[in-house]
Design a protein around this motif. Structure first.
Motif, PDB file in Angstrom:
ATOM      1  N   CYS A   1     -52.879  -4.417 -26.608  1.00  0.00           N
ATOM      2  CA  CYS A   1     -52.520  -4.296 -25.192  1.00  0.00           C
ATOM      3  C   CYS A   1     -51.204  -3.548 -25.010  1.00  0.00           C
ATOM      4  O   CYS A   1     -51.087  -2.704 -24.109  1.00  0.00           O
ATOM      5  CB  CYS A   1     -52.454  -5.676 -24.546  1.00  0.00           C
ATOM      6  SG  CYS A   1     -54.061  -6.473 -24.418  1.00  0.00           S
ATOM      7  N   LYS A   2     -50.212  -3.831 -25.843  1.00  0.00           N
ATOM      8  CA  LYS A   2     -48.926  -3.118 -25.784  1.00  0.00           C
ATOM      9  C   LYS A   2     -49.126  -1.628 -25.997  1.00  0.00           C
ATOM     10  O   LYS A   2     -48.564  -0.798 -25.273  1.00  0.00           O
ATOM     11  CB  LYS A   2     -47.976  -3.622 -26.881  1.00  0.00           C
ATOM     12  CG  LYS A   2     -47.185  -4.831 -26.572  1.00  0.00           C
ATOM     13  CD  LYS A   2     -46.206  -5.037 -27.729  1.00  0.00           C
ATOM     14  CE  LYS A   2     -45.416  -6.304 -27.597  1.00  0.00           C
ATOM     15  NZ  LYS A   2     -44.471  -6.450 -28.713  1.00  0.00           N
ATOM     16  N   LEU A   3     -49.919  -1.275 -27.001  1.00  0.00           N
ATOM     17  CA  LEU A   3     -50.123   0.139 -27.321  1.00  0.00           C
ATOM     18  C   LEU A   3     -50.889   0.853 -26.207  1.00  0.00           C
ATOM     19  O   LEU A   3     -50.536   1.984 -25.848  1.00  0.00           O
ATOM     20  CB  LEU A   3     -50.857   0.278 -28.654  1.00  0.00           C
ATOM     21  CG  LEU A   3     -50.027  -0.081 -29.878  1.00  0.00           C
ATOM     22  CD1 LEU A   3     -50.907  -0.176 -31.118  1.00  0.00           C
ATOM     23  CD2 LEU A   3     -48.901   0.929 -30.100  1.00  0.00           C
ATOM     24  N   ALA A   4     -51.901   0.207 -25.664  1.00  0.00           N
ATOM     25  CA  ALA A   4     -52.657   0.827 -24.566  1.00  0.00           C
ATOM     26  C   ALA A   4     -51.733   1.091 -23.384  1.00  0.00           C
ATOM     27  O   ALA A   4     -51.738   2.191 -22.811  1.00  0.00           O
ATOM     28  CB  ALA A   4     -53.823  -0.074 -24.151  1.00  0.00           C
ATOM     29  N   LYS A   5     -50.933   0.108 -23.020  1.00  0.00           N
ATOM     30  CA  LYS A   5     -50.008   0.272 -21.893  1.00  0.00           C
ATOM     31  C   LYS A   5     -49.018   1.408 -22.162  1.00  0.00           C
ATOM     32  O   LYS A   5     -48.770   2.250 -21.299  1.00  0.00           O
ATOM     33  CB  LYS A   5     -49.259  -1.036 -21.639  1.00  0.00           C
ATOM     34  CG  LYS A   5     -48.339  -0.975 -20.451  1.00  0.00           C
ATOM     35  CD  LYS A   5     -47.691  -2.316 -20.181  1.00  0.00           C
ATOM     36  CE  LYS A   5     -46.774  -2.220 -18.967  1.00  0.00           C
ATOM     37  NZ  LYS A   5     -46.137  -3.493 -18.667  1.00  0.00           N
ATOM     38  N   THR A   6     -48.475   1.436 -23.360  1.00  0.00           N
ATOM     39  CA  THR A   6     -47.499   2.470 -23.721  1.00  0.00           C
ATOM     40  C   THR A   6     -48.124   3.856 -23.685  1.00  0.00           C
ATOM     41  O   THR A   6     -47.495   4.818 -23.237  1.00  0.00           O
ATOM     42  CB  THR A   6     -46.913   2.194 -25.124  1.00  0.00           C
ATOM     43  OG1 THR A   6     -46.312   0.892 -25.123  1.00  0.00           O
ATOM     44  CG2 THR A   6     -45.878   3.224 -25.515  1.00  0.00           C
ATOM     45  N   LEU A   7     -49.364   3.964 -24.134  1.00  0.00           N
ATOM     46  CA  LEU A   7     -50.053   5.258 -24.143  1.00  0.00           C
ATOM     47  C   LEU A   7     -50.625   5.635 -22.779  1.00  0.00           C
ATOM     48  O   LEU A   7     -51.109   6.750 -22.591  1.00  0.00           O
ATOM     49  CB  LEU A   7     -51.177   5.241 -25.186  1.00  0.00           C
ATOM     50  CG  LEU A   7     -50.718   5.230 -26.643  1.00  0.00           C
ATOM     51  CD1 LEU A   7     -51.885   4.898 -27.562  1.00  0.00           C
ATOM     52  CD2 LEU A   7     -50.079   6.557 -27.024  1.00  0.00           C
ATOM     53  N   GLY A   8     -50.604   4.691 -21.828  1.00  0.00           N
ATOM     54  CA  GLY A   8     -51.109   4.973 -20.494  1.00  0.00           C
ATOM     55  C   GLY A   8     -52.620   5.017 -20.422  1.00  0.00           C
ATOM     56  O   GLY A   8     -53.187   5.760 -19.622  1.00  0.00           O
ATOM     57  N   VAL A   9     -53.268   4.218 -21.274  1.00  0.00           N
ATOM     58  CA  VAL A   9     -54.728   4.128 -21.255  1.00  0.00           C
ATOM     59  C   VAL A   9     -55.117   2.659 -21.108  1.00  0.00           C
ATOM     60  O   VAL A   9     -54.299   1.767 -21.297  1.00  0.00           O
ATOM     61  CB  VAL A   9     -55.358   4.707 -22.549  1.00  0.00           C
ATOM     62  CG1 VAL A   9     -55.038   6.180 -22.691  1.00  0.00           C
ATOM     63  CG2 VAL A   9     -54.923   3.939 -23.786  1.00  0.00           C
ATOM     64  N   THR A  10     -56.379   2.426 -20.762  1.00  0.00           N
ATOM     65  CA  THR A  10     -56.860   1.048 -20.711  1.00  0.00           C
ATOM     66  C   THR A  10     -57.154   0.585 -22.132  1.00  0.00           C
ATOM     67  O   THR A  10     -57.335   1.409 -23.047  1.00  0.00           O
ATOM     68  CB  THR A  10     -58.148   0.936 -19.867  1.00  0.00           C
ATOM     69  OG1 THR A  10     -59.183   1.686 -20.511  1.00  0.00           O
ATOM     70  CG2 THR A  10     -57.933   1.456 -18.450  1.00  0.00           C
TER      71      THR A  10
END
Length: 68
Positions: free
Chosen positions: A52-61
């Motif tokens: 979840c952290k990585l998705a948020k940081t990358l701007g993807v779901t």
């Protein structure tokens, strides 16, 4: 290819599409660079919290991150 390797490849692809280094993604997501490298190589079983952290940081779901 197992699920960890496929996830790692997907993560690396999305990171590179943003033009980011592993170090930049690690700093932005507050995840250790060495751990992130292990995830991208399929050597680590990443937790849901870190996905979840990585998705948020990358701007993807999270579903986009898991689309491999």
């Amino acid at each position: 290819m197992d699920v960890q390797q496929r996830f790692g490849e997907r993560l690396a692809t999305l990171r590179k599409e943003k033009g980011w280094s592993q170090e930049k993604l690690a700093l932005e997501s507050e995840i250790a660079r060495s751990y992130l490298g292990g995830v991208e190589r399929g050597q680590r079983n990443i937790s849901l919290i870190n996905i979840c952290k990585l998705a948020k940081t990358l701007g993807v779901t999270t579903s986009e991150l898991m689309d491999f």
